[in-house]
Enzyme design. Structure first.
Site, PDB file in Angstrom:
ATOM      1  N   ASP A 276      -6.840   4.418  -4.321  1.00  0.00           N
ATOM      2  CA  ASP A 276      -7.709   4.270  -3.007  1.00  0.00           C
ATOM      3  C   ASP A 276      -8.281   5.792  -2.733  1.00  0.00           C
ATOM      4  O   ASP A 276      -8.614   6.467  -3.779  1.00  0.00           O
ATOM      5  CB  ASP A 276      -6.682   3.945  -1.915  1.00  0.00           C
ATOM      6  CG  ASP A 276      -7.233   3.343  -0.575  1.00  0.00           C
ATOM      7  OD1 ASP A 276      -7.918   2.181  -0.432  1.00  0.00           O
ATOM      8  OD2 ASP A 276      -7.516   4.163   0.389  1.00  0.00           O
TER       9      ASP A 276
ATOM     10  N   LYS B 277       0.661  -1.068   0.203  1.00  0.00           N
ATOM     11  CA  LYS B 277      -0.041   0.049   0.016  1.00  0.00           C
ATOM     12  C   LYS B 277       1.080   1.276   0.113  1.00  0.00           C
ATOM     13  O   LYS B 277       2.026   1.198   0.391  1.00  0.00           O
ATOM     14  CB  LYS B 277      -0.765  -0.117   1.385  1.00  0.00           C
ATOM     15  CG  LYS B 277      -1.943   0.936   1.106  1.00  0.00           C
ATOM     16  CD  LYS B 277      -3.472   0.152   0.625  1.00  0.00           C
ATOM     17  CE  LYS B 277      -4.392   1.378   0.160  1.00  0.00           C
ATOM     18  NZ  LYS B 277      -5.443   0.252  -0.115  1.00  0.00           N
TER      19      LYS B 277
HETATM   20  P1  NDP Z   1     -12.931   7.876  -2.384  1.00  0.00           P
HETATM   21  O1  NDP Z   1     -12.020   9.173  -2.252  1.00  0.00           O
HETATM   22  O2  NDP Z   1     -13.537   7.735  -3.886  1.00  0.00           O
HETATM   23  O3  NDP Z   1     -14.164   8.148  -1.434  1.00  0.00           O
HETATM   24  C1  NDP Z   1     -13.919   8.346  -0.109  1.00  0.00           C
HETATM   25  C2  NDP Z   1     -15.320   8.930   0.528  1.00  0.00           C
HETATM   26  O4  NDP Z   1     -15.148   8.636   2.029  1.00  0.00           O
HETATM   27  C3  NDP Z   1     -15.794  10.003   0.274  1.00  0.00           C
HETATM   28  O5  NDP Z   1     -17.039  10.327   0.395  1.00  0.00           O
HETATM   29  C4  NDP Z   1     -14.967  10.810   1.582  1.00  0.00           C
HETATM   30  O6  NDP Z   1     -15.623  12.141   1.795  1.00  0.00           O
HETATM   31  C5  NDP Z   1     -15.277   9.845   2.555  1.00  0.00           C
HETATM   32  N1  NDP Z   1     -13.946   9.922   3.600  1.00  0.00           N
HETATM   33  C6  NDP Z   1     -12.903   9.797   3.368  1.00  0.00           C
HETATM   34  N2  NDP Z   1     -11.888  10.049   4.362  1.00  0.00           N
HETATM   35  C7  NDP Z   1     -13.062  10.406   5.331  1.00  0.00           C
HETATM   36  C8  NDP Z   1     -12.736  10.799   6.768  1.00  0.00           C
HETATM   37  N3  NDP Z   1     -11.550  10.779   7.230  1.00  0.00           N
HETATM   38  N4  NDP Z   1     -13.940  11.101   7.595  1.00  0.00           N
HETATM   39  C9  NDP Z   1     -15.182  10.961   6.824  1.00  0.00           C
HETATM   40  N5  NDP Z   1     -15.442  10.552   5.549  1.00  0.00           N
HETATM   41  C10 NDP Z   1     -14.242  10.538   4.747  1.00  0.00           C
HETATM   42  O7  NDP Z   1     -12.357   6.529  -2.039  1.00  0.00           O
HETATM   43  P2  NDP Z   1     -12.846   5.036  -2.119  1.00  0.00           P
HETATM   44  O8  NDP Z   1     -14.269   5.155  -2.454  1.00  0.00           O
HETATM   45  O9  NDP Z   1     -12.023   4.688  -3.006  1.00  0.00           O
HETATM   46  O10 NDP Z   1     -12.359   4.458  -0.723  1.00  0.00           O
HETATM   47  C11 NDP Z   1     -13.318   4.228   0.334  1.00  0.00           C
HETATM   48  C12 NDP Z   1     -12.953   3.159   1.291  1.00  0.00           C
HETATM   49  O11 NDP Z   1     -12.816   2.030   0.521  1.00  0.00           O
HETATM   50  C13 NDP Z   1     -11.648   3.557   1.815  1.00  0.00           C
HETATM   51  O12 NDP Z   1     -11.631   2.605   3.112  1.00  0.00           O
HETATM   52  C14 NDP Z   1     -10.706   2.599   0.968  1.00  0.00           C
HETATM   53  O13 NDP Z   1      -9.262   2.100   1.527  1.00  0.00           O
HETATM   54  C15 NDP Z   1     -11.692   1.353   0.700  1.00  0.00           C
HETATM   55  N6  NDP Z   1     -11.436   0.601  -0.383  1.00  0.00           N
HETATM   56  C16 NDP Z   1     -11.269   1.251  -1.636  1.00  0.00           C
HETATM   57  C17 NDP Z   1     -11.120   0.292  -2.745  1.00  0.00           C
HETATM   58  C18 NDP Z   1     -10.978   1.068  -4.131  1.00  0.00           C
HETATM   59  O14 NDP Z   1     -10.801   0.094  -5.315  1.00  0.00           O
HETATM   60  N7  NDP Z   1     -11.170   2.277  -4.590  1.00  0.00           N
HETATM   61  C19 NDP Z   1     -10.830  -1.126  -2.764  1.00  0.00           C
HETATM   62  C20 NDP Z   1     -11.007  -1.604  -1.466  1.00  0.00           C
HETATM   63  C21 NDP Z   1     -11.277  -0.699  -0.514  1.00  0.00           C
HETATM   64  P3  NDP Z   1     -14.804  13.313   1.392  1.00  0.00           P
HETATM   65  O15 NDP Z   1     -14.904  13.494  -0.047  1.00  0.00           O
HETATM   66  O16 NDP Z   1     -15.480  14.610   2.115  1.00  0.00           O
HETATM   67  O17 NDP Z   1     -13.624  13.340   2.126  1.00  0.00           O
HETATM   68  O1  2IT Z   2      -7.891  -1.564  -0.534  1.00  0.00           O
HETATM   69  C1  2IT Z   2      -7.996  -1.936  -1.831  1.00  0.00           C
HETATM   70  O2  2IT Z   2      -8.114  -3.067  -2.135  1.00  0.00           O
HETATM   71  C2  2IT Z   2      -7.802  -0.968  -2.972  1.00  0.00           C
HETATM   72  N1  2IT Z   2      -7.517   0.216  -2.697  1.00  0.00           N
HETATM   73  C3  2IT Z   2      -7.520  -1.454  -4.154  1.00  0.00           C
HETATM   74  C4  2IT Z   2      -6.283  -1.947  -4.685  1.00  0.00           C
HETATM   75  C5  2IT Z   2      -5.868  -2.300  -6.009  1.00  0.00           C
HETATM   76  O3  2IT Z   2      -4.742  -2.766  -6.164  1.00  0.00           O
HETATM   77  O4  2IT Z   2      -6.588  -2.490  -6.823  1.00  0.00           O
END
Ligand code: NDP
Ligand code: 2IT
Length: 447
Positions: free
Chosen positions: A169, A129
């Site tokens: 992420d 990561k």
């Molecule tokens: P994005 O940046 O697209 O969206 C994040 C969302 O979460 C936004 O709505 C944001 O609000 C909110 N958020 C982020 N940080 C905070 C915080 N500290 N407090 C409150 N709200 C928060 O990210 P993703 O959707 O990609 O990721 C969301 C989660 O999913 C994370 O935990 C990530 O690790 C996990 N994840 C992502 C994957 C992927 O493929 N993208 C795969 C597996 C897991 P705001 O815009 O106001 O900051």
């Molecule tokens: O938390 C996760 O699994 C991710 N942000 C996606 C990682 C990836 O390599 O697609």
């Protein structure tokens, strides 16, 4: 104080001592060690090989300066990270997070989780990561591009198709992957498609990667509901966050006949009893990069600044924002309002106390490292397409994703049965993934 198996307690204390202040990393390690007590009682060989201690130590940790110039000509300095945690099963694989809260301990917790998640996909990917404390909020396109270029100017020497393959992420999506890929290509003079995943569809990206985490989460939770004779059809659902994972979780819930009545961002949440209007949500979040309050205003829905989204009654809750966003109060509210299932779309969104409350109340609980593995699994499918210079259709790729998620559900459920804790997906995920990684490490010598 938490009671671990006596064989594992000294190991946990060592992790605390050697990684001071890294509370999120401590939390992620403790959860896994808690499950592994059961494993080492059945298979003491893993303790003898010290393979658990080795898994808790990253293979390599990189920290670097990221200097760049903002639109006012001011010099900004951020910190970049890449933690290459475990390569027993394949090249390091995991996303990059750009958020002001990112510390080394954040990246280590995410990298640690990623080892086990990636093992559960059944695909050949190790765990890693990275990220930065860069805050993309309020930054112009050109500032984001210059930041990404500076970040890659150091990162490029550490990554590669056979070494380490980053993706998105929080704060890193298709736009950032484009800027990062372009800079990698300029520096190395190689069109090395599989060095990054989450690329654009016209230049090496995979169909369904954008949707994969949210869709996969909903497939996993649907399997979990099926195991109790239920489904999403006709259910009220609450999804926290409104980013990549949240948006496509909402889309799939609606396709399966459920209604998502609330979602959020870091400023507040919206309650929309008619069901979230996805077209508007995508426009506000993906195109305009605006606040959820704008969605509420334009849709004529209720907006609650601050507050807890878990107070909104629902049958299924999908936390899809960030770590520790669902605490004991949130869990108690969900239980009180009759919630039957919680699926972690984010990484470690539920605190240990919240997980305990939900499990004791008989709420089905899907841990992130199993339930949100669809994103990284589809990244591995993107690598596979890049390696064969091929691209698959949306339908074929989605079917592969669905099959992988059903496989992960089955694997976690079967492992929980094997250890006499049926329905305990946390133990099922941790034990099954650990055994696969540990066996590979042992087979490869003292690594
Ligand atoms: P994005 O940046 O697209 O969206 C994040 C969302 O979460 C936004 O709505 C944001 O609000 C909110 N958020 C982020 N940080 C905070 C915080 N500290 N407090 C409150 N709200 C928060 O990210 P993703 O959707 O990609 O990721 C969301 C989660 O999913 C994370 O935990 C990530 O690790 C996990 N994840 C992502 C994957 C992927 O493929 N993208 C795969 C597996 C897991 P705001 O815009 O106001 O900051
Ligand atoms: O938390 C996760 O699994 C991710 N942000 C996606 C990682 C990836 O390599 O697609």
């Amino acid at each position: 104080m938490h009671h671990l198996d006596p064989a594992l307690q000294p190991l946990y204390e060592q992790v605390l001592q050697r990684n001071p202040g890294e509370t999120e990393f401590h939390q992620a390690v403790l959860e896994v060690l808690d499950s592994l007590g059961t494993v080492v009682r059945k298979h003491p060989g893993y303790a003898d090989a010290r393979v658990i201690a080795r898994v808790c130590e990253p293979e390599r940790q990189i920290i670097f300066r990221v200097p760049w110039v903002d639109d006012q000509g001011r010099i900004e300095i951020n910190r970049g990270f890449r933690v290459e945690f475990n390569s027993a099963l394949g090249p390091y694989k995991g996303g990059l997070r750009f958020h002001p809260s990112v510390l080394l301990g954040t990246v280590k917790f995410l990298g640690f989780e990623q080892i086990f998640k990636n093992a559960l996909t059944g695909l050949p990917i190790g765990g890693g990561k990275g990220g930065s404390d860069f805050d993309p909020k309020g930054r112009s396109e050109m500032e984001v591009m210059r930041f990404c270029q500076s970040f890659m100017t150091e990162l490029y020497r550490h990554i590669g198709e056979y070494t380490d393959v980053p993706a998105g992420d929080i704060g890193v999506g298709g736009r950032e992957i484009g800027y990062l890929f372009g800079q990698y290509k300029r520096i190395t003079n190689r069109y090395e498609s599989a060095v990054l995943t989450g690329k654009g569809l016209g230049w090496g990206g995979s169909q369904v990667r954008r949707e994969a985490t949210g869709y996969g989460l909903v497939y996993f939770v649907e399997e979990m509901l099926h195991s109790k004779g239920g489904s999403f059809d006709g259910q009220r659902v609450v999804v926290s966050g409104s980013g990549n994972v949240a948006i496509y979780a909402i889309e799939k819930v609606h396709q399966l006949g459920g209604t998502v009545v609330a979602c959020s961002d870091s400023s507040g949440y919206v309650v929309d009893e008619r069901g979230i209007d996805l077209e508007l949500l995508k426009d506000v979040k993906e195109v305009r990069r605006a606040r959820i309050s704008e969605y509420a205003q334009e849709r004529g829905a209720q907006y609650v600044a601050g507050g807890s989204i878990w107070d909104v009654p629902c049958k299924v809750a999908l936390p899809c924002a960030t770590q520790n966003e669902l605490d004991d109060d949130g869990a108690l509210a969900l239980v009180k309002n009759g919630c039957v299932a919680v699926g972690e779309g984010a990484n470690m969104p539920a605190t240990p106390e919240a997980v305990r409350i939900l499990r004791e109340a008989g709420v089905l609980f899907a841990p992130g490292k199993a339930a949100n593995a669809g994103g990284v699994a589809t990244s591995a499918l993107e690598m596979q397409q890049n390696a064969s210079r091929d691209s698959w259709t949306f339908e074929h790729t989605e079917e592969r994703l669905a099959e992988i998620m059903r496989g992960i559900h089955e694997r976690c459920a079967a492992t929980a049965e094997e250890y006499d804790v049926p329905g305990n997906y946390v133990l099922g995920a941790n034990a099954s993934a650990f055994v696969q990684v540990a066996d590979a490490m042992i087979a490869q010598g003292v690594i």
